[in-house]
Design a protein around this motif. Structure first.
Motif, PDB file in Angstrom:
ATOM      1  N   GLU A   1       2.964  -8.348  -2.880  1.00  0.00           N
ATOM      2  CA  GLU A   1       3.432  -7.102  -3.204  1.00  0.00           C
ATOM      3  C   GLU A   1       2.096  -6.106  -2.917  1.00  0.00           C
ATOM      4  O   GLU A   1       1.346  -5.819  -3.637  1.00  0.00           O
ATOM      5  CB  GLU A   1       3.684  -7.054  -4.718  1.00  0.00           C
ATOM      6  CG  GLU A   1       4.881  -7.607  -4.985  1.00  0.00           C
ATOM      7  CD  GLU A   1       6.063  -7.115  -4.361  1.00  0.00           C
ATOM      8  OE1 GLU A   1       6.113  -6.011  -4.406  1.00  0.00           O
ATOM      9  OE2 GLU A   1       6.976  -8.081  -3.878  1.00  0.00           O
ATOM     10  N   LEU A   2       2.337  -5.535  -1.722  1.00  0.00           N
ATOM     11  CA  LEU A   2       1.231  -4.681  -1.077  1.00  0.00           C
ATOM     12  C   LEU A   2       2.084  -3.288  -0.569  1.00  0.00           C
ATOM     13  O   LEU A   2       2.921  -3.292  -0.016  1.00  0.00           O
ATOM     14  CB  LEU A   2       0.514  -5.193   0.066  1.00  0.00           C
ATOM     15  CG  LEU A   2      -0.610  -4.592   0.841  1.00  0.00           C
ATOM     16  CD1 LEU A   2      -1.936  -4.323  -0.163  1.00  0.00           C
ATOM     17  CD2 LEU A   2      -0.995  -5.015   1.953  1.00  0.00           C
ATOM     18  N   SER A   3       1.401  -2.249  -0.942  1.00  0.00           N
ATOM     19  CA  SER A   3       1.949  -0.884  -0.419  1.00  0.00           C
ATOM     20  C   SER A   3       0.684  -0.105   0.147  1.00  0.00           C
ATOM     21  O   SER A   3      -0.303  -0.187  -0.237  1.00  0.00           O
ATOM     22  CB  SER A   3       2.542  -0.212  -1.763  1.00  0.00           C
ATOM     23  OG  SER A   3       1.495   0.148  -2.668  1.00  0.00           O
ATOM     24  N   GLY A   4       1.013   0.895   0.909  1.00  0.00           N
ATOM     25  CA  GLY A   4       0.165   1.745   1.453  1.00  0.00           C
ATOM     26  C   GLY A   4       0.340   3.292   1.239  1.00  0.00           C
ATOM     27  O   GLY A   4       1.808   3.618   1.206  1.00  0.00           O
ATOM     28  N   TRP A   5      -0.557   4.062   1.048  1.00  0.00           N
ATOM     29  CA  TRP A   5      -0.189   5.425   0.693  1.00  0.00           C
ATOM     30  C   TRP A   5      -1.321   6.335   1.285  1.00  0.00           C
ATOM     31  O   TRP A   5      -2.472   5.815   1.754  1.00  0.00           O
ATOM     32  CB  TRP A   5      -0.538   5.462  -0.862  1.00  0.00           C
ATOM     33  CG  TRP A   5       0.459   4.643  -1.715  1.00  0.00           C
ATOM     34  CD1 TRP A   5      -0.015   3.288  -2.008  1.00  0.00           C
ATOM     35  CD2 TRP A   5       1.785   4.877  -1.993  1.00  0.00           C
ATOM     36  NE1 TRP A   5       1.140   2.709  -2.499  1.00  0.00           N
ATOM     37  CE2 TRP A   5       2.043   3.704  -2.741  1.00  0.00           C
ATOM     38  CE3 TRP A   5       2.349   6.100  -1.883  1.00  0.00           C
ATOM     39  CZ2 TRP A   5       3.331   3.848  -3.199  1.00  0.00           C
ATOM     40  CZ3 TRP A   5       3.603   6.139  -2.466  1.00  0.00           C
ATOM     41  CH2 TRP A   5       4.191   4.990  -3.135  1.00  0.00           C
ATOM     42  N   THR A   6      -0.894   7.674   1.572  1.00  0.00           N
ATOM     43  CA  THR A   6      -1.894   8.784   1.987  1.00  0.00           C
ATOM     44  C   THR A   6      -1.787   9.849   1.110  1.00  0.00           C
ATOM     45  O   THR A   6      -0.859  10.044   0.688  1.00  0.00           O
ATOM     46  CB  THR A   6      -1.644   9.280   3.595  1.00  0.00           C
ATOM     47  OG1 THR A   6      -0.682   9.661   3.658  1.00  0.00           O
ATOM     48  CG2 THR A   6      -1.991   8.020   4.531  1.00  0.00           C
ATOM     49  N   LEU A   7      -3.027  10.493   0.988  1.00  0.00           N
ATOM     50  CA  LEU A   7      -3.083  11.445   0.132  1.00  0.00           C
ATOM     51  C   LEU A   7      -2.826  12.801   0.778  1.00  0.00           C
ATOM     52  O   LEU A   7      -3.300  12.978   1.986  1.00  0.00           O
ATOM     53  CB  LEU A   7      -4.427  11.777  -0.746  1.00  0.00           C
ATOM     54  CG  LEU A   7      -4.691  12.824  -1.786  1.00  0.00           C
ATOM     55  CD1 LEU A   7      -3.788  12.524  -2.890  1.00  0.00           C
ATOM     56  CD2 LEU A   7      -6.006  12.835  -2.051  1.00  0.00           C
TER      57      LEU A   7
ATOM     58  N   GLY B   1      -9.445   3.173   5.678  1.00  0.00           N
ATOM     59  CA  GLY B   1      -9.006   3.566   4.351  1.00  0.00           C
ATOM     60  C   GLY B   1      -9.718   2.285   3.350  1.00  0.00           C
ATOM     61  O   GLY B   1     -10.642   1.794   3.647  1.00  0.00           O
ATOM     62  N   PHE B   2      -9.041   2.245   2.346  1.00  0.00           N
ATOM     63  CA  PHE B   2      -9.693   1.334   1.009  1.00  0.00           C
ATOM     64  C   PHE B   2      -8.427   0.699   0.595  1.00  0.00           C
ATOM     65  O   PHE B   2      -7.332   0.958   0.512  1.00  0.00           O
ATOM     66  CB  PHE B   2     -10.054   2.389   0.072  1.00  0.00           C
ATOM     67  CG  PHE B   2     -11.284   3.482   0.525  1.00  0.00           C
ATOM     68  CD1 PHE B   2     -12.541   2.844   0.907  1.00  0.00           C
ATOM     69  CD2 PHE B   2     -11.045   4.545   0.910  1.00  0.00           C
ATOM     70  CE1 PHE B   2     -13.464   3.660   1.439  1.00  0.00           C
ATOM     71  CE2 PHE B   2     -11.949   5.276   1.405  1.00  0.00           C
ATOM     72  CZ  PHE B   2     -13.222   4.760   1.726  1.00  0.00           C
TER      73      PHE B   2
END
Length: 100
Positions: A79-85, A44-45
């Motif tokens: 404050e870090l979050s992770g996401w997938t599309l 990911g990025f």
């Protein structure tokens, strides 16, 4: 689950880098070819937002399915979050982040 073994800093290719971040398709294709040669995979990025760590409309418009997008809130520590599309590219789903 995804495991990050290394990270590579990439230049911001946006036309207005003070307000946007862009990794071009050409750069992603180059990274994918290198990963294939090295028997690895791009997971990911990562980028930051001035305030908040949820994906923006721009993030949604420019993201590709199949990757994890980590977003840091530059105004707050840790404050870090992770996401997938989603495959239909209509929305992001949250991803749990765990340290090993």
């Amino acid at each position: 689950w995804w495991t990050v073994e290394s990270a590579e800093a990439l230049p911001n290719e946006a036309s207005k880098p003070e307000s946007a971040f862009l990794i071009s398709g050409a750069t992603v294709r180059r990274l994918e070819r290198t990963a294939t040669v090295n028997n690895t995979q791009i997971v990911g990025f990562f980028h930051s937002h001035p305030r908040g760590n949820t994906p923006s409309r721009t993030d949604l418009a420019l993201a590709w399915p199949g990757y994890v997008y980590l977003i840091a809130d530059a105004s707050a520590e840790n404050e870090l979050s992770g996401w997938t599309l989603a495959e239909d590219r209509g929305e992001f789903a949250p991803v749990r982040i765990a340290e090993s």
